[in-house]
Scaffold this motif. Sequence first.
Motif, mmCIF file in Angstrom:
data_model
loop_
_atom_site.group_PDB
_atom_site.id
_atom_site.type_symbol
_atom_site.label_atom_id
_atom_site.label_comp_id
_atom_site.label_asym_id
_atom_site.label_seq_id
_atom_site.Cartn_x
_atom_site.Cartn_y
_atom_site.Cartn_z
ATOM 1 N N ILE A 115 0.923 -1.214 0.109
ATOM 2 C CA ILE A 115 -0.008 -0.081 -0.017
ATOM 3 C C ILE A 115 0.804 1.122 -0.316
ATOM 4 C CG2 ILE A 115 -1.855 1.377 1.274
ATOM 5 C CD1 ILE A 115 -2.852 -1.320 2.280
ATOM 6 N N ALA A 116 0.762 2.039 -0.895
ATOM 7 C CA ALA A 116 1.451 3.366 -1.039
ATOM 8 C C ALA A 116 1.715 4.127 0.228
ATOM 9 C CB ALA A 116 0.803 4.094 -2.469
ATOM 10 N N ARG A 117 3.007 4.574 0.340
ATOM 11 C CA ARG A 117 3.524 5.154 1.535
ATOM 12 C C ARG A 117 3.319 6.862 1.276
ATOM 13 N NH1 ARG A 117 8.909 1.881 1.956
ATOM 14 N NH2 ARG A 117 8.145 -0.029 2.737
ATOM 15 N N PRO A 118 2.986 7.582 2.183
ATOM 16 C CA PRO A 118 3.246 9.181 2.075
ATOM 17 C C PRO A 118 4.221 9.503 0.798
ATOM 18 C CG PRO A 118 2.587 8.425 4.189
ATOM 19 C CD PRO A 118 2.949 7.231 3.688
ATOM 20 N N ILE A 119 5.486 9.128 1.095
ATOM 21 C CA ILE A 119 6.705 9.624 0.330
ATOM 22 C C ILE A 119 6.288 9.068 -1.193
ATOM 23 C CG2 ILE A 119 7.909 7.345 0.829
ATOM 24 C CD1 ILE A 119 10.383 9.461 0.711
ATOM 25 N N ASP A 120 5.739 7.737 -1.160
ATOM 26 C CA ASP A 120 5.338 7.266 -2.504
ATOM 27 C C ASP A 120 4.156 8.206 -3.299
ATOM 28 O OD1 ASP A 120 7.061 5.122 -2.365
ATOM 29 O OD2 ASP A 120 5.463 3.939 -1.382
ATOM 30 N N ILE A 121 3.323 8.580 -2.786
ATOM 31 C CA ILE A 121 2.339 9.495 -3.178
ATOM 32 C C ILE A 121 2.732 10.725 -3.565
ATOM 33 C CG2 ILE A 121 -0.075 10.635 -2.707
ATOM 34 C CD1 ILE A 121 -0.481 8.313 -0.915
ATOM 35 N N GLU A 122 3.450 11.437 -2.582
ATOM 36 C CA GLU A 122 4.260 12.556 -2.853
ATOM 37 C C GLU A 122 5.268 12.683 -4.166
ATOM 38 O OE1 GLU A 122 4.615 16.571 -2.365
ATOM 39 O OE2 GLU A 122 3.202 15.233 -1.436
ATOM 40 N N LYS A 123 5.751 11.601 -4.255
ATOM 41 C CA LYS A 123 6.592 11.503 -5.566
ATOM 42 C C LYS A 123 5.813 11.482 -6.848
ATOM 43 C CE LYS A 123 11.258 9.388 -6.860
ATOM 44 N NZ LYS A 123 12.054 8.511 -6.399
ATOM 45 N N ALA A 124 4.773 10.634 -6.574
ATOM 46 C CA ALA A 124 3.907 10.419 -7.755
ATOM 47 C C ALA A 124 3.242 11.688 -8.033
ATOM 48 C CB ALA A 124 2.839 9.372 -7.581
ATOM 49 N N ARG A 125 2.816 12.641 -7.119
ATOM 50 C CA ARG A 125 2.331 14.004 -7.477
ATOM 51 C C ARG A 125 3.352 14.889 -8.086
ATOM 52 N NH1 ARG A 125 -1.114 14.803 -1.755
ATOM 53 N NH2 ARG A 125 -2.478 13.419 -2.193
ATOM 54 N N GLU A 126 4.517 14.833 -7.686
ATOM 55 C CA GLU A 126 5.497 15.519 -8.340
ATOM 56 C C GLU A 126 5.915 15.368 -9.919
ATOM 57 O OE1 GLU A 126 9.009 15.190 -5.887
ATOM 58 O OE2 GLU A 126 8.200 16.333 -4.333
ATOM 59 N N ALA A 127 5.780 13.885 -10.153
ATOM 60 C CA ALA A 127 5.834 13.539 -11.463
ATOM 61 C C ALA A 127 4.809 13.864 -12.323
ATOM 62 C CB ALA A 127 6.303 12.107 -11.557
ATOM 63 N N LYS A 128 3.552 13.832 -11.693
ATOM 64 C CA LYS A 128 2.402 14.300 -12.423
ATOM 65 C C LYS A 128 2.266 15.660 -12.885
ATOM 66 C CE LYS A 128 -2.775 13.861 -12.209
ATOM 67 N NZ LYS A 128 -2.974 12.784 -13.605
ATOM 68 N N ALA A 129 2.875 16.365 -11.886
ATOM 69 C CA ALA A 129 2.906 17.961 -12.063
ATOM 70 C C ALA A 129 3.941 18.151 -13.316
ATOM 71 C CB ALA A 129 3.352 18.558 -10.812
ATOM 72 N N ARG A 130 4.599 17.399 -13.669
ATOM 73 C CA ARG A 130 5.524 17.903 -14.697
ATOM 74 C C ARG A 130 5.048 17.260 -16.008
ATOM 75 N NH1 ARG A 130 9.587 14.618 -11.839
ATOM 76 N NH2 ARG A 130 10.030 13.496 -14.156
ATOM 77 N N GLU A 131 3.892 16.503 -16.124
ATOM 78 C CA GLU A 131 3.366 15.868 -17.197
ATOM 79 C C GLU A 131 2.835 16.981 -18.510
ATOM 80 O OE1 GLU A 131 1.601 11.978 -15.373
ATOM 81 O OE2 GLU A 131 0.289 13.389 -16.072
ATOM 82 N N HIS A 132 2.269 18.197 -18.051
ATOM 83 C CA HIS A 132 1.700 19.116 -19.069
ATOM 84 C C HIS A 132 2.860 19.942 -19.966
ATOM 85 C CE1 HIS A 132 -1.049 21.765 -20.949
ATOM 86 N NE2 HIS A 132 -0.145 22.913 -20.511
ATOM 87 N N ALA A 133 3.911 20.304 -18.776
ATOM 88 C CA ALA A 133 5.116 21.019 -19.456
ATOM 89 C C ALA A 133 5.780 20.031 -20.095
ATOM 90 C CB ALA A 133 5.897 21.649 -18.394
ATOM 91 N N THR A 134 5.997 18.700 -19.966
ATOM 92 C CA THR A 134 6.708 17.776 -20.578
ATOM 93 C C THR A 134 5.836 17.721 -22.213
ATOM 94 O OG1 THR A 134 7.433 16.695 -18.923
ATOM 95 C CG2 THR A 134 7.524 15.565 -20.913
ATOM 96 N N MET A 135 4.678 17.444 -22.114
ATOM 97 C CA MET A 135 3.808 17.250 -23.430
ATOM 98 C C MET A 135 4.257 18.384 -24.369
ATOM 99 S SD MET A 135 -0.073 16.976 -23.848
ATOM 100 C CE MET A 135 -0.549 18.400 -23.375
ATOM 101 N N ILE A 136 4.167 19.856 -23.674
ATOM 102 C CA ILE A 136 4.537 21.017 -24.578
ATOM 103 C C ILE A 136 5.651 21.145 -25.201
ATOM 104 C CG2 ILE A 136 4.426 23.455 -24.670
ATOM 105 C CD1 ILE A 136 1.520 22.252 -24.239
ATOM 106 N N GLU A 137 6.790 20.714 -24.329
ATOM 107 C CA GLU A 137 8.146 21.042 -24.796
ATOM 108 C C GLU A 137 8.327 19.572 -25.856
ATOM 109 O OE1 GLU A 137 12.695 21.043 -22.994
ATOM 110 O OE2 GLU A 137 10.787 21.213 -21.845
ATOM 111 N N SER A 138 7.936 18.468 -25.445
ATOM 112 C CA SER A 138 7.958 17.237 -26.673
ATOM 113 C C SER A 138 7.392 17.799 -27.973
ATOM 114 C CB SER A 138 7.589 16.174 -26.024
ATOM 115 O OG SER A 138 5.993 16.230 -25.656
ATOM 116 N N ARG A 139 6.255 18.341 -27.913
ATOM 117 C CA ARG A 139 5.705 18.839 -29.144
ATOM 118 C C ARG A 139 6.640 19.578 -30.080
ATOM 119 N NH1 ARG A 139 -0.882 20.239 -27.833
ATOM 120 N NH2 ARG A 139 -1.394 17.989 -27.405
ATOM 121 N N GLN A 140 7.295 20.582 -29.565
ATOM 122 C CA GLN A 140 8.279 21.376 -30.009
ATOM 123 C C GLN A 140 9.394 20.565 -30.502
ATOM 124 O OE1 GLN A 140 9.031 24.338 -26.978
ATOM 125 N NE2 GLN A 140 7.096 25.532 -27.197
#
Length: 376
Positions: A115-140
């Motif tokens: 079962i996910a620990r608080p540190i696992d959830i926090e790391k997953a949120r940080e990775a999810k927060a980078r998705e939109h910016a990564t998509m815009i830059e990858s399109r360029q």
Amino acid sequence: MEKTKELEIKTGCDRGLCKKAIGRQDRQLNTYDWLADVPGNTDTTDLVEVQFKHTRKGYYHNVNNLPLQKGDIVAVEANPGHDIGVVTLTGRLVNLQVKKANLKSADDIKRVYRIARPIDIEKAREAKAREHATMIESRQIAKGLGLDMKIGDVEYQGDGNKAIFYYIADERVDFRQLIKDLAATFHVRIEMKQIGARQEAGRIGGTGPCGRELCCATWMKNFVSVGTQSARYQDISLNPQKLAGMCAKLKCCLNYEVDEYVEAGRKLPSKDTVLQTSDSDYYYFKADILAGLITYSTDKNLAANLVTISAERAKDIIEMNQKGEKPLSLETDGNKKQESGPVDLATQENIARFDRTKKKKKKKKNPNNRDNHAKE
């Protein structure tokens, strides 16, 4: 009765619906577990269904015998590292879902770590927060390489070591150089997945013209091809703007009722059949297929002397015409319908109603004006 109410409060079940079976409704493609309140349901198999971002699901072995329930956030095995997802189904129904998923080998079923620990959830949120910016830059980056493709979505793995790039392309794309550039830019392992326009709409989500959330983003798992023949069976106008969905493809809901329309359409006479009466010939104009009603016109191209009759009545007239007999009218043999001139559907409504509205408004304003002058 009191014992029954106490049992309902403890189990959360009432009138055949169980709270444990519903799970988290904010998850797309949520499956109602109608066996959730059956004793020993979770003991039948160690398989669990885990959902990740949008419509991506996976099936995993609960090798550590964790007390998992719908809605639990878990860390599961990935290649490489681990991923973070939400448990959406447990028990017997998972076996049926695995068969439906048509997994090619047992290697596709990995393990649930914990079962996910608080540190696992926090790391997953940080990775999810980078998705939109990564998509815009990858399109360029893809545009700079001159690739004829569109990157529609990016999904980071829960531990942030891997990113899945979902792209749309009409033709085959050589993205070997793109993978190198993306890996050098984002410093993660890159995986490219090609999806169609409907899969993209399911991942992004949205609201359809019916006012409800898109079917592909909520419950639809398999996409069946939709053709214009489905619209013809239902007697729907072939208007591309109305038939197309949010994905610019034909709406999936065109297939929902087509079987009923095909079955009901078999009971109707052919559209090419001309009904002959003693006063005129009548041509097919339109039909209410499910109600079994057909509207005929005395003109092939215009709505003139429209008469609506049932399919049974139309078949009776066809049999009479085959015998050389002609009824007095379409509706009944004895009552002849009063003729009327050709009707143009575009001008059928009286335009003078706008003038009447203006006159009524003026009448209401005049007395007030007199009162105002009197007061002055």
